[in-house]
Design a protein around this motif. Structure first.
Motif, PDB file in Angstrom:
ATOM      1  N   ASP A  96     -60.422 -13.337  11.850  1.00 47.35           N
ATOM      2  CA  ASP A  96     -60.411 -12.721  13.313  1.00 47.35           C
ATOM      3  C   ASP A  96     -60.870 -13.686  14.349  1.00 47.35           C
ATOM      4  O   ASP A  96     -60.133 -13.539  15.559  1.00 47.35           O
ATOM      5  CB  ASP A  96     -61.332 -11.405  13.522  1.00 47.35           C
ATOM      6  CG  ASP A  96     -60.885 -10.136  13.151  1.00 47.35           C
ATOM      7  OD1 ASP A  96     -59.554 -10.019  13.004  1.00 47.35           O
ATOM      8  OD2 ASP A  96     -61.555  -9.356  12.894  1.00 47.35           O
ATOM      9  N   SER A 124     -58.675 -11.758  16.726  1.00 49.53           N
ATOM     10  CA  SER A 124     -59.290 -10.372  17.003  1.00 49.53           C
ATOM     11  C   SER A 124     -58.792  -9.604  18.353  1.00 49.53           C
ATOM     12  O   SER A 124     -58.859  -8.429  18.487  1.00 49.53           O
ATOM     13  CB  SER A 124     -60.721 -10.462  16.896  1.00 49.53           C
ATOM     14  OG  SER A 124     -61.092 -11.557  18.129  1.00 49.53           O
ATOM     15  N   THR A 149     -55.602  -7.758  17.423  1.00 49.65           N
ATOM     16  CA  THR A 149     -55.647  -6.989  16.503  1.00 49.65           C
ATOM     17  C   THR A 149     -56.629  -5.832  16.693  1.00 49.65           C
ATOM     18  O   THR A 149     -56.831  -4.927  15.818  1.00 49.65           O
ATOM     19  CB  THR A 149     -55.918  -7.604  14.874  1.00 49.65           C
ATOM     20  OG1 THR A 149     -57.264  -8.204  15.149  1.00 49.65           O
ATOM     21  CG2 THR A 149     -54.970  -8.482  14.616  1.00 49.65           C
ATOM     22  N   GLN A 150     -57.310  -5.631  18.000  1.00 47.56           N
ATOM     23  CA  GLN A 150     -58.080  -4.599  18.105  1.00 47.56           C
ATOM     24  C   GLN A 150     -57.695  -3.395  18.273  1.00 47.56           C
ATOM     25  O   GLN A 150     -58.258  -2.209  17.870  1.00 47.56           O
ATOM     26  CB  GLN A 150     -58.842  -5.215  19.358  1.00 47.56           C
ATOM     27  CG  GLN A 150     -58.164  -4.981  20.463  1.00 47.56           C
ATOM     28  CD  GLN A 150     -59.150  -5.607  21.823  1.00 47.56           C
ATOM     29  OE1 GLN A 150     -60.075  -4.822  21.953  1.00 47.56           O
ATOM     30  NE2 GLN A 150     -58.513  -6.151  22.621  1.00 47.56           N
ATOM     31  N   LYS A 202     -55.624  -0.762  16.464  1.00 46.81           N
ATOM     32  CA  LYS A 202     -55.358  -0.450  15.238  1.00 46.81           C
ATOM     33  C   LYS A 202     -54.356   0.524  15.040  1.00 46.81           C
ATOM     34  O   LYS A 202     -54.158   1.543  15.779  1.00 46.81           O
ATOM     35  CB  LYS A 202     -56.687   0.349  14.466  1.00 46.81           C
ATOM     36  CG  LYS A 202     -57.914  -0.652  14.276  1.00 46.81           C
ATOM     37  CD  LYS A 202     -57.546  -2.031  13.548  1.00 46.81           C
ATOM     38  CE  LYS A 202     -58.480  -3.073  13.668  1.00 46.81           C
ATOM     39  NZ  LYS A 202     -58.622  -4.413  13.493  1.00 46.81           N
ATOM     40  N   GLY A 203     -53.166   0.155  14.235  1.00 49.90           N
ATOM     41  CA  GLY A 203     -51.855   0.836  14.251  1.00 49.90           C
ATOM     42  C   GLY A 203     -51.143   0.548  15.263  1.00 49.90           C
ATOM     43  O   GLY A 203     -49.847   0.988  15.048  1.00 49.90           O
ATOM     44  N   SER A 204     -51.200  -0.581  15.982  1.00 50.56           N
ATOM     45  CA  SER A 204     -50.309  -1.081  16.891  1.00 50.56           C
ATOM     46  C   SER A 204     -49.366  -1.875  16.394  1.00 50.56           C
ATOM     47  O   SER A 204     -49.658  -2.446  15.476  1.00 50.56           O
ATOM     48  CB  SER A 204     -50.860  -1.616  18.224  1.00 50.56           C
ATOM     49  OG  SER A 204     -51.612  -2.717  17.914  1.00 50.56           O
ATOM     50  N   GLU A 242     -51.022  -5.280  16.369  1.00 50.41           N
ATOM     51  CA  GLU A 242     -51.902  -5.404  15.343  1.00 50.41           C
ATOM     52  C   GLU A 242     -51.403  -5.627  14.051  1.00 50.41           C
ATOM     53  O   GLU A 242     -51.739  -6.671  13.233  1.00 50.41           O
ATOM     54  CB  GLU A 242     -52.745  -4.331  15.351  1.00 50.41           C
ATOM     55  CG  GLU A 242     -53.996  -4.130  14.275  1.00 50.41           C
ATOM     56  CD  GLU A 242     -53.650  -3.794  12.861  1.00 50.41           C
ATOM     57  OE1 GLU A 242     -54.428  -4.086  11.967  1.00 50.41           O
ATOM     58  OE2 GLU A 242     -52.737  -2.791  12.671  1.00 50.41           O
ATOM     59  N   SER A 252     -52.127  -9.305  12.111  1.00 50.92           N
ATOM     60  CA  SER A 252     -53.273  -8.847  11.082  1.00 50.92           C
ATOM     61  C   SER A 252     -53.105 -10.019  10.173  1.00 50.92           C
ATOM     62  O   SER A 252     -54.200 -10.053   9.335  1.00 50.92           O
ATOM     63  CB  SER A 252     -52.718  -7.513  10.642  1.00 50.92           C
ATOM     64  OG  SER A 252     -51.675  -7.494   9.780  1.00 50.92           O
TER      65      SER A 252
END
Length: 173
Positions: free
Chosen positions: A26, A44, A47-48, A50-52, A55, A59
């Motif tokens: 991260d 980070s 990637t904050q 989540k599910g995008s 991200e 990741s």
């Protein structure tokens, strides 16, 4: 079940080794070539949410499959100035708290909201829509379309106000 779980974990590990970077962190600084302009940001920050899509892209799961330019920077064919607006907002979001969320999305001219929103959608960040993109339908009474509708209604002696009863999205949901 334990044996199946063990096999699944091994398959995940094999895929991560094949497609992803096994040593991503991260705190890595990622340099992105956004439409020809270099932008550096902590992993980070990217990637904050989540599910995008952004991200998933950063990741580490697809680290070896990401398109790169001739210098090894991640390449995104995207408008740099609007991408930087998204990154600035993500940085503010990362630094803020639930009690003190960041202000609304950075200002963009009315005629460019749709373009910025398309970038947000392409990155899978629709949840960042904090009122900036509520609706472009009949935004104000000075709108030519709204005035035309009022004139049409007045022909039948219908007086009143306009309320948005249903809002659909581009994909119909």
């Amino acid at each position: 079940i334990d044996e199946r779980h063990k096999i699944m974990k091994q398959n995940q590990s094999n895929l991560a080794s094949l497609h992803g970077g096994t040593s991503v962190d991260d705190n890595d600084v990622v340099t992105i070539n956004a439409g020809g302009e270099l932008v550096s940001v902590h992993r980070s920050t990217l990637t904050q949410i989540k599910g995008s899509i952004i991200e998933a892209l950063f990741s580490g799961r697809w680290e070896n499959k990401i398109l790169r330019d001739e210098n090894g920077h991640v390449f995104l064919d995207i408008n740099a100035s609007y991408f930087k607006k998204v990154l600035c907002y993500l940085q503010e979001l990362k630094l803020s708290s639930e009690e003190h969320p960041p202000p609304k999305f950075p200002f963009v001219e009315k005629e460019n909201k749709a373009y910025l929103y398309s970038i947000i959608q392409s990155l899978g960040l629709e949840e960042l829509n904090n009122g900036l993109f509520d609706s472009t339908i009949m935004e104000d009474l000075d709108n030519i379309c709204t005035n035309s509708l009022f004139e049409f209604l007045e022909e039948d002696n219908i007086q009143g106000q306009l309320d948005l009863l249903y809002r659909g999205s581009r994909d119909g949901w």
